[in-house]
Write a protein that holds these residues in place. Structure first.
Motif, PDB file in Angstrom:
ATOM      1  N   PHE A 189      -4.724   4.081   4.506  1.00  0.00           N
ATOM      2  CA  PHE A 189      -4.947   2.711   4.989  1.00  0.00           C
ATOM      3  C   PHE A 189      -4.552   2.637   6.451  1.00  0.00           C
ATOM      4  CE2 PHE A 189      -1.130   0.171   5.879  1.00  0.00           C
ATOM      5  CZ  PHE A 189      -0.119   1.040   5.493  1.00  0.00           C
ATOM      6  N   LEU A 219       0.831  -1.208   0.000  1.00  0.00           N
ATOM      7  CA  LEU A 219       0.000   0.000   0.000  1.00  0.00           C
ATOM      8  C   LEU A 219       0.866   1.258   0.000  1.00  0.00           C
ATOM      9  CD1 LEU A 219      -2.861  -1.199   2.354  1.00  0.00           C
ATOM     10  CD2 LEU A 219      -2.965  -0.838  -0.117  1.00  0.00           C
ATOM     11  N   ILE A 241      -9.013   0.463   4.070  1.00  0.00           N
ATOM     12  CA  ILE A 241      -8.446   1.194   2.930  1.00  0.00           C
ATOM     13  C   ILE A 241      -9.503   2.125   2.333  1.00  0.00           C
ATOM     14  CG2 ILE A 241      -7.366   0.961   0.646  1.00  0.00           C
ATOM     15  CD1 ILE A 241      -6.616  -1.907   1.420  1.00  0.00           C
TER      16      ILE A 241
END
Length: 673
Positions: A287, A229, A311
RNA sequence: GGAGUGGUAGUUAAGCUGGUUAUAACGCCGGCCUGUCACGUCGGAGGCCGCGGGUUCAAGUCCCGUCCACUCCGCCA
C-alpha cells in the motif's frame, strides 16, 4: 511624551538590549500608514486632530521582538481546566482577540488546538504591573509567550462555550515573539473571505480552526490507514514520481529530461503498473498513500494533484479485496469521527445503478428512483415519447407543491445535460392530473403509467425522453437536486455502496474506438474475453467501485496476470502489437515470469476526508490547493523559467507560449544566461 | 472548448428605472474604560467601484471586450 519617561516605560523600553542584539522589527502596517500620512496630510495634522482627549501614545516602543530566552511551552491552548488551578504555566500562540479595558486586559491566545483566555491586571507584583502596561501594545495575530498562574474565573464568569472556559491565565510575565500586520481577512471561522484572498494567504487561512481541524483529521485518517493495513501485513512501498507516459487514460503532466533531450518523464496518474510489478516481485501486499497527477480540468472534488490510498494484494478474489476495503473504511470512520458503518456494505450492479439512479455512483441515502416507461408509450400518439430512444420517469412524493418557477428552473437545470426540456405531471389532491402533456396520452397509457409509478395525490412525476445517456444524466442529477429540495438527505447518514459488474469497455465516439472503462489491466469476468470481439460493449469486468453518499471514493479490480490475456486485451482496445510492446512491453514481459493472480483498489483520500469533515470543496482538505485554472495563488505557479533552463532541456517555446513567457519579471531576467 | 454566478474601503456587503460629496457593519489608528469573552464607548483615517474601450450632458449603474475566483458541461481509464 511624558508617560514614556515614567519608570515603567523606561523599564519596558530597556528590554531592548535583552533581545539578543537583534534589531527590533516594527509593525510594517503601521510603517506604511506613516508613509501614507506624509503623502496626504502631514503628521502634525494627524496628531493635532486626534490628541484632544488625552495623551497620544506610541506603543511601538513596546513592540520589541524578544527571544524565547529559554522559555518552554507547558500546555497548549485547549488544555487547561480547573484541574490545573494554581499552576504556573507557559503558553505560546497567536492573539485571537484582545479586550482592553484600560485596566484589565483580556487576550484570547490561540494555537491549533484551541483558545485560552489570559488576563493582564495592573495590580500585583511589579513584573505583573509592567506586563500589563506593555500589553496595551498587543494586537491581533501577534505571537506571544505568556507565563502566568491558572486561576478560576470569578463566580458566574465561566464561559461554557470554551473548552478552557472555567479558567484563565493570570499573566505575570510575557514575551513578544513576533508582531503581525493586520491580516487581509479575519482569522475566524465565522467570516468567509473571498476564496481568491484565502488562497493567496493560504497560511493565514490554515490558521482558521475549521481548516486546521480538517488537516488534523486528515492526519488522523492517514495514521488510521497505516495502522490498519500494517496490521494486515501490507507493506508501505514508495514508487517513482518520474515515470513513463502511457497512452490510455487522462492527460499526463510531463517533465522534460535534461539528460535525454527531447524525452519526457510523465508524473503518474496512479502507481498502477508499479504496484502490479510489486506483486510480480512477490511482495504480496502493498500500500501507499501517494500523490497522483492528472492534467484534466478541475471540479469541486477534483485537483490536478490528489492523494490516493493505493492498495494491491496477491492471490485474492473480489471478495477478499472488498472485505479488506470495507474493514479499512469502517476503521477510518470509527477512529476519526466515531461513525459506525454497516458490518457489510450493500452491493449493486452497474446496470441497476444506471437503470434506477441514472448514475454510476448512486446516493442511496434517499429513495427516489427512475422508472423506465418507454414500453407504455411506444407507438402511441405522443410522438416525443413514442419516438424517444429512452424514456424514463421519476415520481416525487410531495412534488405537487413545486411552483411553476421551480419547475422552470429544473427544466433549465436538465438542459445542462443535453435535455431539450422536462415533461411533468402533477397529481392534485382530487387525483386530477395537471400537466402540459397529458392531453396527448390515451386512457390506457394513463392507467398503465399510474399503476407502474404508483402515482398518488401530492406527487409530481418528471419525464425525460432523450438518448439514454441524456435521460440518465438529466434525471439522475435532477434526483439529487430534488433530494435536497425536499430534505430527503440525512446529512448525518453514511451510506456506502459497492457498484459491481462494470462494463469492461466503453465506446469513445471521439476516437471512434473502444477504450477500457477502468483501465487496460482489468481482468474480464470469466468467459468474457472470448466475446469481446463479437460484443465489445457487453463484456463485464472484474471491477468494483466504492460509493459513499453519492461520491465515488474508491475503485479497483482483479487484474490480468497472464501475458496472453493482456495481449488479447490490448488487441481488443485496438492497440497494435508493436505499440503495446513499446508502451507496456515491460509489463507483458513481467507477466511472463510467474506473475501471481492479483488485484487491488485505490481510494481517493481527499474525497474521504471531505466526507469525514463535511467539506464542500476539496480545497478545504488540502493544505496548498490549486485554483480552477490549476494555478497556485500563493506561489504564483506555474511561472516562466529562465531561458538558460529551457536551453539546458533542449526546449524552444512556440509563438503563443513565447508571448506568455515574455512577461518575465526583472529578477527572473537576471538569472538568464 | 462551452454555460452560469461573482469582482464597490483592509474585510463582508448595500448602492433601484444612469443624476449632488459612493453607504453601512466589522477591522485599522487614537482617547476613555478593572470582569470582558465578537467587551463597551467617543473620535479619526481609509475608495483606480477588477481592467480596457464605448454610449451619454452625466456611468459603480447601460453596451462591448478582457482578466481573476467559484460552480457546472465536455474532460477526468
Amino acid at each position: 511624551m511624558p508617560p514614556s519617561t515614567s519608570g515603567l516605560r523606561r523599564k519596558a523600553f530597556d528590554l531592548r538590549p535583552l533581545a539578543s542584539g537583534r534589531h527590533e522589527t516594527r509593525n510594517t502596517f503601521r510603517h506604511t500608514r506613516r508613509i501614507r500620512f506624509r503623502k496626504g496630510m502631514t503628521m502634525t495634522d494627524q496628531t493635532t486632530t486626534a490628541a484632544t482627549a488625552g495623551e497620544e501614545r506610541d506603543y511601538d516602543e513596546y513592540r520589541v521582538i524578544q527571544d524565547l530566552g529559554g522559555w518552554v511551552r507547558s500546555h497548549h491552548c485547549n488544555q487547561l481546566t480547573a484541574a490545573n488551578l494554581g499552576q504556573e504555566v507557559t503558553l505560546m500562540g497567536w492573539v485571537q482577540f484582545r479586550r482592553d479595558h484600560g485596566g484589565l486586559i483580556f487576550i484570547d491566545l490561540r494555537d491549533r488546538e484551541g483558545l485560552t483566555q489570559t488576563v493582564f491586571s495592573p495590580e500585583g507584583a511589579p513584573e505583573a504591573v509592567q506586563a500589563h502596561e506593555r500589553a496595551h501594545s498587543i494586537r491581533i495575530e501577534y505571537v506571544c509567550a505568556l507565563r502566568g498562574i491558572v486561576r478560576a474565573r470569578p463566580e458566574g464568569m465561566a464561559n461554557p462555550s470554551m473548552a478552557t472556559g472555567e479558567i484563565e491565565v493570570y499573566v505575570t510575565e510575557w514575551k513578544l515573539l513576533n508582531t503581525s500586520d493586520t491580516p487581509p481577512f479575519p482569522i475566524e471561522d465565522r467570516v468567509d473571505a473571498a476564496e481568491m484572498l484565502r488562497l493567496k494567504y493560504r497560511y493565514l487561512d490554515l490558521r482558521r480552526p475549521r481548516l486546521a481541524k480538517n488537516l488534523i483529521l486528515r492526519n488522523k485518517a492517514a495514521q488510521s490507514v497505516r495502522r490498519y493495513l500494517d496490521s494486515l501485513g501490507f507493506l508501505e512501498i514508495e514508487t517513482p514520481v518520474l515515470t513513463k507516459s502511457t497512452p490510455e487514460g487522462a492527460r499526463d503532466f510531463l517533465v522534460p529530461s535534461r539528460m535525454s533531450q527531447g524525452m519526457f518523464y510523465a508524473l503518474p496518474q496512479s502507481p498502477q503498473i508499479f504496484k502490479q510489478l510489486l506483486m510480480v516481485a512477490g511482495l504480496d501486499r502493498y500500500f501507499q498513500i501517494v500523490k497522483c497527477f492528472r492534467d484534466e480540468d478541475l471540479r469541486a472534488d477534483r485537483q490536478p494533484e490528489f492523494t490516493q490510498i493505493d492498495i494491491e494484494m496477491s492471490f485474492p478474489d473480489e471478495e477478499q479485496v472488498m472485505g479488506m476495503a470495507e474493514g479499512l473504511i469502517r476503521t477510518v470512520f470509527a477512529e476519526t469521527i466515531g461513525a459506525a458503518l454497516p458490518a457489510s456494505f450493500p452491493r449493486m450492479t452497474y446496470k441497476q445503478a444506471m437503470d434506477d439512479y441514472g448514475v454510476d455512483k448512486p446516493d442511496v441515502r434517499f429513495e427516489l428512483r427512475l422508472t423506465d416507461v418507454k414500453d407504455i408509450f411506444a407507438g402511441g400518439g405522443f410522438k416525443v415519447f413514442a419516438n424517444a430512444p429512452c424514456l424514463k420517469a421519476m415520481r416525487v412524493p410531495g412534488g405537487l407543491e413545486l411552483s411553476r418557477k421551480e419547475i422552470d428552473d429544473y427544466t433549465e437545470f436538465v438542459k445542462i445535460y443535453g435535455a431539450q426540456g422536462l415533461a411533468w405531471i402533477k397529481v392534485k389532491e382530487d387525483n386530477e392530473w395537471q400537466s402540459p402533456i397529458v392531453k396527448f396520452f390515451s386512457d390506457d397509457e394513463k392507467a398503465k403509467l399510474a399503476e407502474r409509478l404508483g402515482m398518488v395525490p401530492g406527487d409530481i412525476v418528471f419525464f425525460q425522453a432523450a438518448p439514454v445517456d441524456v435521460t440518465n444524466a438529466s434525471l439522475g442529477n435532477l434526483r439529487l437536486k430534488l433530494g435536497e429540495r425536499f430534505g430527503l438527505i440525512d446529512e448525518k447518514a453514511y451510506a456506502p455502496l459497492w457498484v459491481t459488474d462494470f462494463p469492461l469497455l466503453e465506446y469513445d465516439p471521439e476516437d471512434k474506438r473502444w477504450v477500457a472503462k477502468h483501465h487496460p489491466f482489468t481482468s474480464p469476468q470469466p468467459g468474457q474475453m472470448d466475446t469481446i470481439a463479437s460484443d465489445p460493449g457487453g463484456a463485464l469486468a472484474r471491477a468494483y467501485d466504492l460509493v459513499l453518499n453519492g461520491s465515488e471514493i474508491g475503485g479497483g479490480s482483479i487484474r490480468i496476470h497472464t501475458p496472453a490475456a493482456q495481449k488479447s486485451m490490448f488487441q481488443a482496445l485496438g492497440i497494435a502489437d508493436d505499440e503495446a510492446e513499446e508502451k507496456f512491453g515491460f509489463l507483458i514481459e513481467a507477466l511472463k515470469f510467474g506473475a501471481p493472480p492479483h488485484g487491488g483498489i485505490a481510494f481517493g483520500l481527499d474525497r474521504i476526508i471531505m466526507i469525514l469533515t463535511g467539506a464542500k470543496s476539496i480545497r478545504d482538505v488540502i493544505a496548498f490547493p490549486k485554483t480552477q485554472k490549476a494555478t497556485c495563488l500563493m506561489t504564483d505557479a506555474p511561472n516562466v523559467v529562465a531561458k538558460k533552463q529551457l536551453r539546458e532541456l533542449g526546449i524552444a517555446l512556440r509563438e503563443k507560449a513565447q508571448e506568455n513567457n515574455a512577461e518575465v519579471k526583472p529578477e527572473e531576467k537576471k538569472n538568464e544566461a
